[in-house]
Design a protein around this motif. Structure first.
Motif, PDB file in Angstrom:
ATOM      1  N   ASP A  34      57.452  18.459  30.649  1.00  0.00           N
ATOM      2  CA  ASP A  34      57.563  18.932  31.794  1.00  0.00           C
ATOM      3  C   ASP A  34      57.471  17.929  33.117  1.00  0.00           C
ATOM      4  O   ASP A  34      58.303  18.261  33.729  1.00  0.00           O
ATOM      5  CB  ASP A  34      56.337  19.866  31.989  1.00  0.00           C
ATOM      6  N   LEU A  37      61.105  16.569  33.095  1.00  0.00           N
ATOM      7  CA  LEU A  37      62.143  17.638  33.587  1.00  0.00           C
ATOM      8  C   LEU A  37      62.079  17.813  35.144  1.00  0.00           C
ATOM      9  O   LEU A  37      62.954  17.883  35.949  1.00  0.00           O
ATOM     10  CB  LEU A  37      62.129  18.870  32.936  1.00  0.00           C
ATOM     11  N   ARG A  38      60.650  17.684  35.641  1.00  0.00           N
ATOM     12  CA  ARG A  38      60.391  17.874  37.111  1.00  0.00           C
ATOM     13  C   ARG A  38      60.921  16.511  37.756  1.00  0.00           C
ATOM     14  O   ARG A  38      61.497  16.926  38.881  1.00  0.00           O
ATOM     15  CB  ARG A  38      59.021  17.985  37.118  1.00  0.00           C
ATOM     16  N   VAL A  41      64.574  17.025  38.170  1.00  0.00           N
ATOM     17  CA  VAL A  41      65.069  17.921  39.120  1.00  0.00           C
ATOM     18  C   VAL A  41      64.759  17.162  40.586  1.00  0.00           C
ATOM     19  O   VAL A  41      65.561  17.349  41.421  1.00  0.00           O
ATOM     20  CB  VAL A  41      64.034  19.251  38.955  1.00  0.00           C
ATOM     21  N   ASP A  42      63.653  16.732  40.555  1.00  0.00           N
ATOM     22  CA  ASP A  42      63.154  16.263  42.246  1.00  0.00           C
ATOM     23  C   ASP A  42      64.229  14.988  42.446  1.00  0.00           C
ATOM     24  O   ASP A  42      64.574  14.911  43.620  1.00  0.00           O
ATOM     25  CB  ASP A  42      61.795  15.787  41.929  1.00  0.00           C
ATOM     26  N   LEU A  45      68.632  16.320  41.792  1.00  0.00           N
ATOM     27  CA  LEU A  45      69.281  17.727  42.046  1.00  0.00           C
ATOM     28  C   LEU A  45      70.341  17.889  43.101  1.00  0.00           C
ATOM     29  O   LEU A  45      71.378  18.418  42.878  1.00  0.00           O
ATOM     30  CB  LEU A  45      68.254  19.005  42.299  1.00  0.00           C
ATOM     31  N   LEU A  70      70.955  22.541  34.865  1.00  0.00           N
ATOM     32  CA  LEU A  70      69.456  22.220  34.696  1.00  0.00           C
ATOM     33  C   LEU A  70      69.082  23.026  33.413  1.00  0.00           C
ATOM     34  O   LEU A  70      68.024  22.415  32.698  1.00  0.00           O
ATOM     35  CB  LEU A  70      68.754  22.511  35.801  1.00  0.00           C
ATOM     36  N   ALA A  74      67.278  21.162  30.383  1.00  0.00           N
ATOM     37  CA  ALA A  74      65.998  21.400  29.889  1.00  0.00           C
ATOM     38  C   ALA A  74      66.187  21.463  28.178  1.00  0.00           C
ATOM     39  O   ALA A  74      65.249  21.183  27.657  1.00  0.00           O
ATOM     40  CB  ALA A  74      65.683  22.643  30.737  1.00  0.00           C
TER      41      ALA A  74
END
Lengths: 205, 250
Positions: A34, A37-38, A41-42, A45, A70, A74
């Motif tokens: 997690d 992945l976070r 994204v941060d 993106l 995304l 994931a």
């Protein structure tokens, strides 16, 4: 119950005190996934959106294709080598963009846009700074480039990737990258000059 | 291969015209709208809604925390009687023959853990305390500690949902120890703390019976009898009512 636990944890008989150690390890693994992945994204993106957009995804498609990219990432998180997150994201985004372009072509939803339309748009000087209009003109110019040229051009000019990185990403020789970039730039400036000439002639008339 | 060894400057660094700069700027300035970012995060299960892995993680950590809490409570339940090891000697002196004090020392500890019923018998009815005491008076001093360990180990394997009950049992065990040690006021203080800590206690009736016993032992017989009468009136057919009634009839 929100979610079933993995069978080995829930069902296997284990010595006292051992099950929670395994659960903690599993929890750590899930937490690491997690977190990773976070972070992707941060951190990336905007880059994903940029790659998609410059690879031919339309503004209307962009949100959906960002999500698709995304979600794919994931699902394949375990395949991503540590440190290679950015290049993996770009690769997935390029594939998603190619798919989106094919889908769009099949639906025949591509507007046939004439350069004169953009020249009309550029009649007023303030329009020159209008990002949306500039974006449309850029889309038109990029759309005129061959796919291979467009790809190398976008990665170098917009993603600031070196030719070495582009050659690794696309699995092509650096010489080919340099050649495509040269041709892409030449074509880009040729198209842009055509726009400027048309613009000047319309303004002057 | 000079092209590959030395990366050419980007066009935006040397634009031929303002239009070229604006076009390249448009290619770079692609930003994800906050709403889109939020939607992506939600899809992936972050922020407001937990992802599947996050949910599993939360549940897993919750289990681990519960387990840790159960272990702490169990350890406290086992350690508390050991801390008060010396106190039961005086209690046994009151309840049984003076000559059996030493051998009954650990036996009283075990009685407090054998079960709620026997422990209540030990506190409320001295005669009823005799049966669990008898085996250890025959020289089986090893048994009580084993039973204490067993009680502890049984609690340590309690499921997390039963941890609160284990904690309640441990607290009432302390009350019994205090009562058996001849410290009814201390027992009442523990009961006060118990009622504060467990406002919706599942063992509230047992606590009330212990309270009656503590009041009686503290010399507050009138208050004890009032509470006993109220208890019988409120729970005429309760499991513990017979003992309270016998106390009143005493």
């Amino acid at each position: 119950m929100i979610i079933d636990f993995p069978a080995p944890i829930a069902r296997r008989r284990s010595p006292p005190g051992a099950w929670h150690v395994r659960e903690l390890k599993t929890a750590m693994s899930l937490a690491e996934r997690d977190t990773r992945l976070r972070a992707m994204v941060d951190d990336h993106l905007d880059m994903v959106a940029r790659v998609l957009r410059n690879a031919g995804v339309t503004d209307a498609q962009l949100d959906d294709e960002i999500q698709r990219t995304l979600i794919t990432v994931a699902r394949r998180l375990d395949d991503i080598r540590p440190g290679a997150e950015k290049s993996f994201l770009i690769q997935i985004a390029l594939r998603v963009a190619a798919h989106a372009r094919r889908t769009l072509a099949r639906r025949k939803e591509v507007d046939i846009v004439d350069v004169a339309e953009f020249v009309d748009i550029e009649r007023s000087p303030e329009r020159l700074t209008d990002q949306k209009r500039m974006r449309q003109l850029l889309d038109w110019i990029l759309g005129q480039l061959e796919e291979d040229l467009r790809l190398v051009f976008s990665l170098h000019e917009f993603e600031e990737m070196s030719m070495l990185d582009i050659s690794k990403l696309l699995s092509i020789p650096q010489g080919t990258v340099a050649s495509r970039l040269r041709r892409a730039r030449s074509k880009f400036r040729e198209l842009m000059s055509a726009v400027e000439v048309s613009h000047a002639s319309k303004v002057g008339s | 291969m000079s092209d590959t060894s030395r990366p050419p400057p980007r066009l935006i660094e040397q634009p031929q015209s303002p239009l070229e700069f604006s076009l390249l700027r448009a290619g770079i300035d692609v930003r994800v709208a906050p709403a889109t970012r939020a939607a992506v995060l939600e899809t992936l299960g972050f922020d407001g809604q937990l992802s599947a892995s996050s949910k599993a993680r939360v549940v897993t950590f919750r289990r681990a925390v519960w387990l840790l809490a159960a272990m702490v409570v169990s350890a406290a339940a086992v350690a508390m009687p050991l801390i008060h090891r010396n106190m039961p000697e005086r209690a046994v002196g009151n309840a049984g023959p003076p000559g059996k004090q030493n051998s009954d020392k650990t036996e009283t500890l075990s009685a407090s853990h054998v079960g709620q019923k026997s422990a209540l018998e030990a506190t409320l009815d001295p005669a009823a305390a005799a049966p669990p005491s008898e085996p250890s008076t025959d020289g089986q001093t090893a048994k009580p500690s084993r039973s204490t360990d067993e009680a502890g180990s049984q609690r340590s394997v309690h499921l997390p949902a039963r941890n609160a009950l284990a904690a309640e049992l441990a607290a009432l065990d302390v009350v019994r120890i205090k009562l058996n040690a001849g410290e009814p006021r201390a027992a009442q203080q523990v009961l006060d703390a118990y009622q504060r800590d467990f406002p919706k206690a599942r063992l509230a009736l047992e606590a009330e019976v212990l309270r009656i016993d503590a009041l009686d032992r503290a010399g507050q017989s009138e208050a004890a009898r009032k509470r006993a009468a109220a208890f019988i009136q409120a729970h005429p057919k309760g499991v513990l009512t017979g003992r309270v009634r016998r106390y009143l009839d005493k």
